[in-house]
Structures are given as structure tokens and as C-alpha cells.
Design an enzyme around this catalytic site. Sequence first.
Site: not given
Length: 427
Positions: A220, A143, A223, A246, A385
Site C-alpha cells: 500500500d 489502513h 503515503q 494525495k 482508518c
Amino acid sequence: MEAPEQEPYPLDVEAVRADFPILQRKVGGDVTVPGEDEGDTKPLVYLDNAATSHTPDQVVDTIADYYRSYNSNVHRGIHHLSQEASVAYENAHDRVAEFIGAEGREEVVFTKNTTEAENLVAYAWGLNELGPEDNVVLTEMEHHASLVTWQQIGKRTGADVRFVRVDEDGRLDMDHARELVDDDTAMANVVHVSNTLGTVNPVRELADLVHDHDGLIFVDGAQSVPHMPVDVADIDADFFAFSGHKMCGPTGIGVLYGKEHLLEEMEPYLYGGEMIRKVTFEDSEWEDLPWKFEAGTPVIAQGIALHAAIDYLEDLGMENVHAHEQLLAEYAYDRLTEREDVDIYGPPGDDRAGLVAFNLDGVHAHDLSSILNDHAVAVRAGDHCTQPLHDKLGVAASARASFYVYNTREEIDKLVEAVDDARQLFA
């Protein structure tokens, strides 16, 4: 011939949907103000959860209760409301630590979002530790929050920034990773789950590889944490980040996890109130972790609401959340691959997280998204992104349907019907 019996949902979807009043909205055509005449509209099919999820009543009630009952600044007042808010805010750090397997609140820093968490480490650690002799290893599916951040830190420090290749199936080329990671690798940054490909990366294998060369790894988890059980100790991540919005939480709050000894060694990223213990005209001393990285009035209401969002997800069971999304992702993959003119990016449906990025031949993703919107189907269109990844895929943009705990197979059927309608319109 009767249709084959479908596998039951791991969650009671109708009960879950009842917690999200926004899912009862009707949309489509002209933008309307909620409560006004919505005209020729259809029931909302919300498939843009990788961008932001919706917020259940339980979390909204928690936010409202804070503002109505004990709204006050934290760590600064002796009075009752300040003490109550401080305890709730600190408990939120404890709850996050428990949720992700951190050792304690000292390893949990509240930020605005994942992007700020990335920047915090890049500036507070990277600018001080990196030099021309070092390298930072990323992946081609990163990302922009990590890619752009480390790219720019590399320019400032002279550190080499390298990218692990993504193969034709949308997975990391681990042989290439072993070529890139060497004794000069100071930091690796890898997305746990790709927000475009749906790929679940082998982050523990990467962590072991980087640690064998005495480097650090930043994962990261934007998600992954909302969608599956995550244990930062099991992953052996040095740093890990995710966002509240999220995962059924509010906007405006993210989390940076860092191993305590690393956070202790790092200088603050922001200066001001809250993060100091003592100030003179000549110098200052920093507050204990995690407060030394939370300058100014922090995200109090958001942190308390994040606690409530975690409670909500754990009541559902993160294993059930994960299984539900995998079921939907496989169903969507199978339905879309029935169409020969639909290109899907990333691994097969039974080997991906709960999202599907795709294109319809001859139709730009933005046009496709507009047609889907006419059917009240909300998806994301663009490069998500991940511009360099889209360049590698040879497409300017893609449409992305992403699923969460309140989505159903019937909503995916409506997505496919809308794609079929777009095909007819652009034929």
C-alpha cells in the site's frame, strides 16, 4: 543569545505556494463561502495532507483544458476528439509506469482510489486463489483499506489472516514477521508508510521473506508515492497501489500496479463495456491489459490530470520533496516533544515520514482539532482508518499533522501555538 541558523529548505517554498491559490484563503470560526465576507478569520495553515493534498494550477488547468478542448470518450470513436482523448489517456498510463518503475502500461490499472485497487486484487485474485489451507499476513498498522478487505476475504475463503506486531517504537517486529510467514502464506499486504505512525516499513525485506516462501506481496503506497522516490521493481512488489488526490492530483483516480503475468492470470473484477474484445450470447473474451480491468467509461480527465501531477512533482524532484518533508517532520517532532504533556506516536523525528500523530494530555483529539481550527490550523482527528492500531496504542483517537511541499516551519510554529492555547483552555 541568537537562535541557531536553520537548515535551508530543499524546495523554493514560496514559489511552490504560489501554484496553490487555496493556500491564500482565510478560515476559522463559522464556515464561509469563498468570496464572501470571511469575518474574523486567519490565514489557512493546511496540515491535513495525508488525507488529501491540494492541487496546483498546472493540474487544474490540465483538467479544464480536457473539458474545454477535447472532451470525449476513449477507445470508442474514430473521430478526432476521441482519438485525441485516447492518446492522452494512454500516455497517462505510460507516464505512471515510468514514474514508479513499472515495465509498461500493461502493469498500470487506473482505479478510483487505493481502496478500490486493494479490493480489485482481493476479489479478482483472492477469492479464486485462497482456501482454508492458506494464510494472509498483514501488519497491525494497516489502513482499513487493506485490513478490512483481507479480513472479509479471509472469512469468505477460510484463509487465516495474521498480523505482524508493531513494537513500542512504532516499527514492525521483523522477528515476529519471520514467525508468521511460512509456506502457506499466499499473500502479504503491508503499508509502505504508516498514515498514523509515520513509520517507513522495510518493504523489500518483507518482499524477500514472502517470496522465499513462494507467496505474493501487495504494498500500500498511498503515503509513499506522493512523498518519496518509489521503484516497484526495486521493492519487488507483486502488487502496489496509490491515489492521485494525495499527490497534487484530482480525486477519483487511483493506481493499481501488478506484475504483468499476475494480471494476465487474474479474472476481471468488473464486467461491461471497454474491458471486452468479443461478446457472444454464450461467452466473452477480455481486452488486453490494462483495459480488461477498466470496465465502463474510465477516469479519463482524472488520468490525464494525474499525468500533469506527476510532471509537477518530478519538476520539483522527488528527492527534494522527500527531504523537505523529512525536515518538517523532524522540526514538528522536536517542537512538540518540548511539551511534556504531548504524546507522539511512532519513531523519532529523524526516522519518519512527513506526518506526526499526537495527543495532548487531558484533551480529546476531536476537541483539540476544534481548537486548532479556531486558529485556522487544519489537522485530522480520529483513528485515521487504523482503529485496531489505536486500540493497541490505548487511545480512542489522535490528532495528525501531515506535511507537503508547500508547508513551512512557520506553519508548524502556529500549530504548536494553537496546541498551547488548547492546553490553557482545558487547564
